[in-house]
Write a protein that holds these residues in place. Structure first.
Motif, PDB file in Angstrom:
ATOM      1  N   ALA A  61       0.823  -1.210   0.000  1.00 35.66           N
ATOM      2  CA  ALA A  61       0.000   0.000   0.000  1.00 35.66           C
ATOM      3  C   ALA A  61       0.856   1.258   0.000  1.00 35.66           C
ATOM      4  N   ASP A  62       2.147   1.100  -0.206  1.00 37.40           N
ATOM      5  CA  ASP A  62       3.045   2.246  -0.184  1.00 37.40           C
ATOM      6  C   ASP A  62       2.798   3.151  -1.386  1.00 37.40           C
ATOM      7  N   PHE A  63       3.001   4.453  -1.169  1.00 36.37           N
ATOM      8  CA  PHE A  63       2.816   5.434  -2.247  1.00 36.37           C
ATOM      9  C   PHE A  63       3.814   5.198  -3.377  1.00 36.37           C
ATOM     10  N   GLN A  64       3.345   5.466  -4.588  1.00 36.36           N
ATOM     11  CA  GLN A  64       4.207   5.392  -5.760  1.00 36.36           C
ATOM     12  C   GLN A  64       3.790   6.451  -6.768  1.00 36.36           C
ATOM     13  N   LEU A  65       4.757   7.119  -7.335  1.00 35.28           N
ATOM     14  CA  LEU A  65       4.475   8.080  -8.397  1.00 35.28           C
ATOM     15  C   LEU A  65       4.133   7.329  -9.669  1.00 35.28           C
ATOM     16  N   GLY A  66       2.988   7.647 -10.249  1.00 40.04           N
ATOM     17  CA  GLY A  66       2.590   7.023 -11.498  1.00 40.04           C
ATOM     18  C   GLY A  66       2.780   7.962 -12.676  1.00 40.04           C
ATOM     19  N   ARG A  67       3.225   7.404 -13.796  1.00 37.82           N
ATOM     20  CA  ARG A  67       3.399   8.195 -15.017  1.00 37.82           C
ATOM     21  C   ARG A  67       2.816   7.434 -16.186  1.00 37.82           C
ATOM     22  N   ARG A  68       2.064   8.151 -16.999  1.00 37.96           N
ATOM     23  CA  ARG A  68       1.544   7.566 -18.235  1.00 37.96           C
ATOM     24  C   ARG A  68       1.643   8.612 -19.345  1.00 37.96           C
ATOM     25  N   THR A  69       1.721   8.141 -20.570  1.00 35.44           N
ATOM     26  CA  THR A  69       1.845   9.044 -21.703  1.00 35.44           C
ATOM     27  C   THR A  69       0.641   9.976 -21.764  1.00 35.44           C
ATOM     28  N   GLN A  70       0.910  11.256 -21.992  1.00 35.24           N
ATOM     29  CA  GLN A  70      -0.194  12.199 -22.156  1.00 35.24           C
ATOM     30  C   GLN A  70      -1.072  11.762 -23.324  1.00 35.24           C
ATOM     31  N   ARG A  71      -2.372  11.786 -23.120  1.00 35.62           N
ATOM     32  CA  ARG A  71      -3.295  11.297 -24.137  1.00 35.62           C
ATOM     33  C   ARG A  71      -3.170  12.064 -25.446  1.00 35.62           C
ATOM     34  N   LYS A  72      -3.036  13.384 -25.353  1.00 35.34           N
ATOM     35  CA  LYS A  72      -2.964  14.180 -26.576  1.00 35.34           C
ATOM     36  C   LYS A  72      -1.680  13.904 -27.341  1.00 35.34           C
ATOM     37  N   ARG A  73      -0.596  13.578 -26.624  1.00 36.72           N
ATOM     38  CA  ARG A  73       0.660  13.235 -27.285  1.00 36.72           C
ATOM     39  C   ARG A  73       0.506  11.944 -28.084  1.00 36.72           C
ATOM     40  N   MET A  74      -0.143  10.949 -27.478  1.00 41.51           N
ATOM     41  CA  MET A  74      -0.319   9.679 -28.167  1.00 41.51           C
ATOM     42  C   MET A  74      -1.234   9.834 -29.385  1.00 41.51           C
ATOM     43  N   LYS A  75      -2.326  10.575 -29.214  1.00 41.27           N
ATOM     44  CA  LYS A  75      -3.247  10.768 -30.325  1.00 41.27           C
ATOM     45  C   LYS A  75      -2.571  11.494 -31.480  1.00 41.27           C
ATOM     46  N   ALA A  76      -1.752  12.497 -31.175  1.00 36.71           N
ATOM     47  CA  ALA A  76      -1.060  13.241 -32.226  1.00 36.71           C
ATOM     48  C   ALA A  76      -0.095  12.332 -32.982  1.00 36.71           C
ATOM     49  N   LYS A  77       0.618  11.476 -32.262  1.00 35.08           N
ATOM     50  CA  LYS A  77       1.564  10.563 -32.909  1.00 35.08           C
ATOM     51  C   LYS A  77       0.840   9.547 -33.771  1.00 35.08           C
ATOM     52  N   LEU A  78      -0.291   9.042 -33.309  1.00 34.15           N
ATOM     53  CA  LEU A  78      -1.067   8.078 -34.091  1.00 34.15           C
ATOM     54  C   LEU A  78      -1.627   8.720 -35.357  1.00 34.15           C
ATOM     55  N   ARG A  79      -2.055   9.965 -35.269  1.00 30.94           N
ATOM     56  CA  ARG A  79      -2.535  10.667 -36.468  1.00 30.94           C
ATOM     57  C   ARG A  79      -1.408  10.833 -37.480  1.00 30.94           C
ATOM     58  N   GLU A  80      -0.230  11.149 -36.983  1.00 30.37           N
ATOM     59  CA  GLU A  80       0.925  11.308 -37.862  1.00 30.37           C
ATOM     60  C   GLU A  80       1.255   9.997 -38.575  1.00 30.37           C
ATOM     61  N   ILE A  81       1.234   8.890 -37.838  1.00 29.06           N
ATOM     62  CA  ILE A  81       1.548   7.587 -38.420  1.00 29.06           C
ATOM     63  C   ILE A  81       0.478   7.177 -39.431  1.00 29.06           C
ATOM     64  N   LYS A  82      -0.777   7.442 -39.116  1.00 29.60           N
ATOM     65  CA  LYS A  82      -1.860   7.114 -40.045  1.00 29.60           C
ATOM     66  C   LYS A  82      -1.680   7.837 -41.371  1.00 29.60           C
ATOM     67  N   GLU A  83      -1.288   9.100 -41.321  1.00 30.66           N
ATOM     68  CA  GLU A  83      -1.075   9.872 -42.545  1.00 30.66           C
ATOM     69  C   GLU A  83       0.108   9.327 -43.338  1.00 30.66           C
ATOM     70  N   MET A  84       1.169   8.947 -42.656  1.00 37.54           N
ATOM     71  CA  MET A  84       2.332   8.389 -43.347  1.00 37.54           C
ATOM     72  C   MET A  84       1.992   7.051 -43.991  1.00 37.54           C
ATOM     73  N   LEU A  85       1.193   6.243 -43.325  1.00 35.16           N
ATOM     74  CA  LEU A  85       0.771   4.971 -43.917  1.00 35.16           C
ATOM     75  C   LEU A  85      -0.077   5.208 -45.164  1.00 35.16           C
ATOM     76  N   ARG A  86      -0.905   6.227 -45.115  1.00 33.10           N
ATOM     77  CA  ARG A  86      -1.729   6.538 -46.288  1.00 33.10           C
ATOM     78  C   ARG A  86      -0.863   6.942 -47.480  1.00 33.10           C
ATOM     79  N   ARG A  87       0.174   7.737 -47.208  1.00 35.75           N
ATOM     80  CA  ARG A  87       1.044   8.207 -48.286  1.00 35.75           C
ATOM     81  C   ARG A  87       1.878   7.080 -48.889  1.00 35.75           C
ATOM     82  N   HIS A  88       2.246   6.109 -48.055  1.00 37.63           N
ATOM     83  CA  HIS A  88       3.130   5.029 -48.516  1.00 37.63           C
ATOM     84  C   HIS A  88       2.410   3.684 -48.512  1.00 37.63           C
ATOM     85  N   ARG A  89       1.140   3.719 -48.789  1.00 35.45           N
ATOM     86  CA  ARG A  89       0.307   2.513 -48.723  1.00 35.45           C
ATOM     87  C   ARG A  89       0.816   1.412 -49.645  1.00 35.45           C
ATOM     88  N   HIS A  90       1.355   1.786 -50.799  1.00 42.20           N
ATOM     89  CA  HIS A  90       1.749   0.781 -51.796  1.00 42.20           C
ATOM     90  C   HIS A  90       3.234   0.465 -51.748  1.00 42.20           C
TER      91      HIS A  90
END
Length: 247
Positions: A131-160
């Motif tokens: 039950a000891d305290f622990q600092l928790g860290r997780r990726t900021q949601r907006k950071r992850m969403k922005a990176k996923l949007r970027e990857i989706k666009e790159m996949l679209r450009r290089h689909r073939h």
């Protein structure tokens, strides 16, 4: 500075995104903020005080609430002397740390607030086996969403592009992402990031042809082959810098 091929002479400030901006900001804030904070700690702090600054982002922790309240007032006055102000939406006092949850519960409040810093959302939690305290860290949601949007666009450009080429590129992207975000308490968001990339890659490959033959079973083999699985790469500081000495 150069903007769209045009040379523009500036008399104050630095260009947004320029390599000189963080360098000059660090030099400026060293005198405006860092040295002043050291003096303030010696003169006014009545308890423990922790200061972390990266470029123009800073987190200050206090043992006592009255120290935090006084520091915020004094900091605003200090920055005003240099025509600077704190960001109104990002500056706030929160109760955080080892005793925050217990004290808030006694007053009938909910869980301790979280804060974002350097791409992570920091929150109060406890260790899995205690039950000891622990600092928790997780990726900021907006950071992850922005990176996923970027990857989706790159996949679209290089689909073939060849599948192996896409897989190697995606593997490199995930490795780079993990190199920063693979810290303790953040493995679940990393797994979610890998899953969403896998799904976007699957959907992109199925759009290469109307007569696709790509099944999820075959896609799973591609995922296993090219996309690394998440694992903690940055242990806690007491483990990373732990030193043992024997004679």
């Amino acid at each position: 500075m150069l903007e769209e091929g045009r040379l523009i002479e500036t008399t104050e400030g630095t260009p947004q995104g320029s390599g000189a901006s963080p360098l000059l900001a660090n030099v400026y804030l060293h005198y405006v903020y860092d040295l002043w904070v050291q003096q303030w700690r010696k003169r006014h702090a009545t308890g423990d005080m922790i200061v972390v600054r990266y470029a123009d982002d800073t987190i200050v922790g206090f043992q006592h609430r009255h120290d935090a309240e006084r520091f915020l007032i004094d900091l605003k006055e200090r920055l005003a002397q240099f025509a600077l102000t704190l960001h109104p939406d990002k500056t706030r006092l929160i109760e955080f740390g080892r005793y925050a949850a217990e004290r808030r519960a006694k007053r009938g409040y909910g869980k301790p607030e979280t804060f974002d810093f350097l791409g992570f959302t920091h929150y109060c939690t406890t260790k899995k086996d205690a039950a000891d305290f622990q600092l928790g860290r997780r990726t900021q949601r907006k950071r992850m969403k922005a990176k996923l949007r970027e990857i989706k666009e790159m996949l679209r450009r290089h689909r073939h592009a060849p599948i192996d080429e896409q897989g190697k590129w995606l593997g490199t992207v995930i490795k780079g992402y993990f190199a920063y975000f693979a810290v303790p308490t953040n493995t679940y968001p990393l797994s979610a990031f890998r899953y969403h990339i896998s799904l976007k890659w699957f959907q992109s490959l199925r759009r290469r042809s109307q007569r696709h033959r790509l099944t999820w079973e075959r896609m799973s083999r591609l995922i296993t082959r090219f996309l690394p699985s998440p694992r903690v790469l940055h242990p806690w500081p007491d483990q990373r810098f732990g030193v043992t000495y024997s004679r």
